[in-house]
Write a protein that holds these residues in place. Structure first.
Motif, PDB file in Angstrom:
ATOM      1  N   PHE A 298     -32.236 -51.273  34.153  1.00 12.33           N
ATOM      2  CA  PHE A 298     -32.188 -50.715  32.956  1.00 12.33           C
ATOM      3  C   PHE A 298     -30.519 -50.192  32.722  1.00 12.33           C
ATOM      4  CE2 PHE A 298     -36.521 -50.130  32.986  1.00 12.33           C
ATOM      5  CZ  PHE A 298     -36.828 -50.489  31.462  1.00 12.33           C
ATOM      6  N   CYS A 348     -37.840 -56.773  30.572  1.00  9.94           N
ATOM      7  CA  CYS A 348     -38.054 -55.317  31.326  1.00  9.94           C
ATOM      8  C   CYS A 348     -38.934 -54.394  30.221  1.00  9.94           C
ATOM      9  CB  CYS A 348     -36.576 -54.624  31.137  1.00  9.94           C
ATOM     10  SG  CYS A 348     -35.501 -55.410  32.525  1.00  9.94           S
ATOM     11  N   ALA A 381     -34.725 -45.585  35.057  1.00 12.64           N
ATOM     12  CA  ALA A 381     -34.890 -46.333  33.586  1.00 12.64           C
ATOM     13  C   ALA A 381     -34.556 -45.218  32.619  1.00 12.64           C
ATOM     14  CB  ALA A 381     -36.566 -46.328  33.564  1.00 12.64           C
TER      15      ALA A 381
END
Length: 620
Positions: A298, A348, A381
């Motif tokens: 991320f 993702c 994340a």
């Protein structure tokens, strides 16, 4: 390990040669049936064929229409039929039905069967039994290896694992040996060969026999691959059963990578269409994140997005000449990069959604153990902070809280979260514990059949046969401790000691191997997933893949010396061969290139770990 003065890893060999050879041979075989013809292709050969010779290439060589080999009647009206198939009995019956139907109707056609990678005697016998052997011509397309990327080649034999490890069918060993012969002729000769496992040993020995029978084309040329390592999949089932947390592994688990490409659906493309994307080093975004722990992805994509936007913003202050140069030289590349970036961001997001539904965070805790500060695969994340992981108190992998892990699996089954994931966890528990205790085995099996249906009885039977899901029985094995003690006492005393051990909870070979090879890292403080210290990062720092650790240790020792106890626990069948003359003649780069061949398939976690090892040791 890594050193500050480390040399760069050598370039991998040009595996594109394999693709060109396969294409040329296929074209030659098609031209043996001159004139227009229809081509029937077995479904699992369609993706590999597309990588070798696409539709336009086939059309250039008088292939009119393409059909899938299916159960329904063939719709072709052509006078010439060509079948590109695997050597399977059911496919032979399909072809025989077509030929016999034409005979019944009085129609005369030409039929050609092209077997890939080779034909088997059983197939010819079926054609003869069906009365059509004299009506068809048979050829072999020696398509043994498909390059999927700069450093990955695949035999693309989906039935290999089941045929050999479950059914005990040795027919593919010849294909492995011939693939080794091809690699040796193109990129060898190999100066060192290592391996472990019964299939690996048989394949190696057959390959050496083939080399002796033929004049090896690789002799006398400069080798590009110096070392080869063969490993049976059953040497390490644990790694294959662990949840993958590297990006490429999660993409495979979520979307299923097939023959090096993946179909991204509308949930990824943000449109009503699916897109087929080739995942390899040519994808500049993917090549930078494929081996990364998911927690690092991320941050990378976010930074890449900002950099891309900054490059677009440069247009604001440009004059006409600068704008013209920008459009002609940079804009196309930026648009392509933007498209790929959008796809991987969408992928993702889809992975996050699916894994959240599957209680993925909880499953990781069961495998790896609870993490302090609740750090795991989601670390890094958006909003999750630093990319580090606290050292886990490993559960299934180290044997802590087994009762709690069993309860989680029971709950997972009862809630019907995922039939495959439930089986995977049961198998992982079984292998790490050297079988389930009978009470747990019966309980889990009953609950599973009640939740997912009695048709899975055969699944349990097959998993038991292959050794993936078993129950413990008294006197089944001797632990490493028992083995040592028994050498020091009489047979009668040893029997009493064995009985005493059998009354205790058994320790599996995996536990002993794990301790011997230090597969569970001991790290003071937090494990850095962004700058990992070792291969264990592919499992959040909780576990180093056994298969990769074996390869590392054998290469380091240049053989199995010092690993005798590990070999014994792995049931032997190891080998190490060296040709000093070839070693002296090989270049330095070739000796640093190692080809690892997994017989029965490998995971993307293992590929990522070996790439890490290659960088650390300047190996390819």
């Amino acid at each position: 390990m890594a050193s500050t003065a480390r040399r760069d890893a050598p370039e991998p060999p040009d595996f594109g040669i394999l693709k060109r050879l396969a294409r040329d041979q296929l074209i030659y075989l098609l031209e043996q049936l001159p004139g227009r013809k229809d081509l029937f292709i077995e479904p699992d050969l369609m993706s590999p064929l597309d990588r070798i010779a696409n539709v336009s290439v086939l059309k250039q060589h008088e292939v009119d229409k393409l059909y899938r080999v299916e159960n329904r009647p063939a719709p072709s009206t052509s006078d010439q039929l060509c079948f590109l198939v695997r050597p399977r009995v059911r496919t032979m019956r399909y072809i025989a039905d077509i030929v016999n139907a034409d005979k019944m109707s009085g129609r005369s056609r030409k039929y050609k069967i092209i077997f890939s990678p080779q034909k088997f005697y059983a197939c010819e016998m079926v054609l003869e039994e069906e009365g059509v052997f004299g009506n068809v011509t048979c050829d072999e397309w020696s398509f043994y290896l498909l390059p999927l990327d700069e450093d990955i080649i695949s035999m693309e034999l989906p039935e290999f694992f089941r045929d050999y490890f479950l059914e005990g069918d040795h027919r593919w060993i010849n294909s492995v040996a011939r693939a080794l012969q091809l690699l040796n002729s193109l990129y060898g000769p190999f100066s060192r060969a290592y391996g472990i496992g019964r299939c690996a040993k048989m394949s190696y020995e057959l390959w050496r026999d083939l080399e002796e029978e033929s004049e090896s084309e690789g002799q006398g040329r400069k080798p590009e691959i110096g070392n080869i390592f063969l490993m049976d999949r059953d040497t390490d089932y644990v790694t294959a059963l662990c949840s993958q947390v590297v990006y490429e592994g999660l993409v495979d688990d979520t979307f299923r990578i097939k023959c090096g490409s993946v179909d991204f659906g509308p949930e990824v493309t943000s449109s009503d269409k699916s897109i087929k994307v080739l995942l390899n080093a040519q994808d500049k975004i993917f090549s930078q994140i494929r081996n990364e722990h998911f927690s690092s992805v991320f941050g990378f994509l976010s930074q890449k997005s900002r950099n891309l936007q900054a490059q677009y913003d440069r247009r604001q202050g440009m004059d006409i000449k600068q704008m013209k140069n920008f459009v002609s030289q940079e804009l196309k590349g930026l648009k392509q990069e933007h498209r790929l970036l959008s796809l991987h961001i969408g992928a993702c997001e889809s992975i996050m959604k699916k894994k959240t539904k599957q209680d993925f965070q909880e499953m990781i805790k069961v495998e790896h153990g609870p993490h302090r500060a609740d750090t795991c695969w989601l670390v890094g994340a958006p909003g999750m902070g630093e990319v580090t992981a606290s050292p886990p108190a490993t559960a299934l992998l180290e044997g802590f809280d087994i009762r709690e892990s069993t309860s989680f699996i029971e709950e997972h089954i009862d809630r019907q979260v995922s039939p495959i994931e439930s089986l995977r966890l049961m198998c992982l528990l079984s292998i790490t514990e050297n079988g389930l205790i009978p009470k747990d085995y019966r309980s889990l099996k009953t609950q599973y059949l009640q939740s997912y249906g009695p048709e899975h009885l055969l699944t349990f039977h097959n998993l038991k046969r292959i050794g993936l899901l078993t129950e413990q029985t008294a006197g089944e094995t001797l632990t490493a401790v028992e083995s040592r003690v028994s050498k020091l006492v009489t047979d009668r005393a040893a029997g009493k000691i064995t009985d005493a051990f059998n009354s205790l909870a058994k320790k599996s070979n995996f536990r002993a191997i794990s301790k011997k090879l230090s597969l569970i890292p001991r790290v003071d403080g937090e494990y850095n997933l962004k700058m990992p210290p070792d291969m264990a990062y592919v499992f959040s720092g909780a576990y180093t893949p056994l298969s990769c650790k074996i390869i590392e240790q054998v290469l380091e020792r240049r053989g199995w010396q010092g690993l005798e106890e590990v070999v014994r626990l792995l049931n032997g069948n190891e080998f190490a061969m060296a040709d000093s003359a070839l070693e002296e003649g090989a270049g330095g780069d070739a000796q640093r290139v190692v080809l690892a061949l997994f017989l029965g398939g490998c995971t993307f976690s293992e590929i990522a770990a070996l790439r890490f090892l290659g960088k650390e040791r300047a190996l390819a």
